[in-house]
Scaffold this motif. Structure first.
Motif, short mmCIF file in Angstrom:
data_model
loop_
_atom_site.label_atom_id
_atom_site.label_comp_id
_atom_site.label_asym_id
_atom_site.label_seq_id
_atom_site.Cartn_x
_atom_site.Cartn_y
_atom_site.Cartn_z
N VAL A 88 1.64 -4.05 -3.22
CA VAL A 88 2.94 -3.47 -2.91
C VAL A 88 3.99 -4.56 -3.08
O VAL A 88 3.89 -5.62 -2.46
N LYS A 89 4.97 -4.30 -3.90
CA LYS A 89 6.02 -5.29 -4.16
C LYS A 89 6.77 -5.63 -2.87
O LYS A 89 7.18 -4.74 -2.12
N GLY A 90 6.90 -6.94 -2.63
CA GLY A 90 7.69 -7.39 -1.50
C GLY A 90 6.97 -7.42 -0.17
O GLY A 90 7.60 -7.68 0.86
N ARG A 91 5.68 -7.14 -0.17
CA ARG A 91 4.92 -7.18 1.09
C ARG A 91 3.44 -7.40 0.79
O ARG A 91 3.02 -7.40 -0.36
N ALA A 92 2.65 -7.52 1.82
CA ALA A 92 1.20 -7.69 1.66
C ALA A 92 0.59 -6.41 1.07
O ALA A 92 1.19 -5.33 1.18
N PRO A 93 -0.59 -6.51 0.45
CA PRO A 93 -1.24 -5.32 -0.08
C PRO A 93 -1.55 -4.29 1.01
O PRO A 93 -1.59 -4.61 2.20
N VAL A 94 -1.80 -3.07 0.58
CA VAL A 94 -2.18 -1.98 1.49
C VAL A 94 -3.46 -2.40 2.22
O VAL A 94 -4.45 -2.79 1.60
N THR A 95 -3.43 -2.31 3.54
CA THR A 95 -4.58 -2.72 4.35
C THR A 95 -5.60 -1.60 4.46
O THR A 95 -5.31 -0.43 4.12
N GLU A 96 -6.77 -1.94 4.97
CA GLU A 96 -7.80 -0.92 5.22
C GLU A 96 -7.30 0.09 6.25
O GLU A 96 -7.58 1.29 6.13
N ALA A 97 -6.58 -0.37 7.26
CA ALA A 97 -6.03 0.55 8.27
C ALA A 97 -5.02 1.52 7.64
O ALA A 97 -5.01 2.71 7.97
N GLU A 98 -4.17 1.01 6.75
CA GLU A 98 -3.20 1.89 6.07
C GLU A 98 -3.92 2.89 5.18
O GLU A 98 -3.53 4.06 5.09
N TRP A 99 -4.98 2.43 4.50
CA TRP A 99 -5.77 3.35 3.67
C TRP A 99 -6.40 4.43 4.54
O TRP A 99 -6.38 5.61 4.19
N ALA A 100 -6.97 4.03 5.68
CA ALA A 100 -7.60 5.00 6.58
C ALA A 100 -6.59 6.05 7.05
O ALA A 100 -6.90 7.25 7.13
N ARG A 101 -5.36 5.62 7.35
CA ARG A 101 -4.31 6.57 7.76
C ARG A 101 -3.96 7.51 6.60
O ARG A 101 -3.75 8.71 6.80
#
Length: 133
Positions: free
Chosen positions: A39-52
């Motif tokens: 994701v531009k401008g921030r850390a990659p999508v986390t496992e928690a974000e994927w789970a959501r």
């Protein structure tokens, strides 16, 4: 010329016909979607974000089942730069659905990913096959 046109029309008809499936299986559309996690401008999508995302968007769209695989991919963005990133591959087997119906069901999932994580695209692949459960 007429013979060539006739052969071409015959082949076109075969390309859209459902497959002849082995006993115990039936025609299905196999759909794949590939979600890049950078994701531009921030850390990659986390496992928690994927789970959501799975709980909020994917599972309600495909409650009958799916498979998710972790991957590493690369692609050329609109600016012509090669980007490498971790990804998630979503695999769906959709019995008795044609590719147009599968695409219509998957499109809102891809749109939600792009909106939620400011992504340029989601790669989708559709093919016809046979499935048995």
């Amino acid at each position: 010329m007429k013979a060539a046109l006739g052969a071409l029309l015959l082949l076109a008809g075969c390309a859209t016909a459902p497959p002849s499936c082995p006993i115990g299986t039936a025609p299905a559309t196999i759909a794949e979607a590939y979600f890049g996690r950078n994701v531009k401008g921030r850390a990659p999508v986390t496992e928690a974000e994927w789970a959501r995302f799975m709980a909020d968007i994917v599972t309600p769209a495909f409650p009958d089942g799916l498979t998710v695989l972790d991957g590493m991919g690369q692609w050329r963005n609109a600016a012509g730069q090669i980007s490498r990133e971790d990804s998630k591959a979503l695999l769906l087997v959709l019995p008795a659905q044609d590719q147009a119906a599968a695409s219509a069901r998957l499109a809102p999932v891809a749109a939600a990913w792009k909106a939620r994580f400011a992504q340029e695209s989601v790669l989708t692949v559709f093919r016809t096959g046979c499935a048995g459960f």
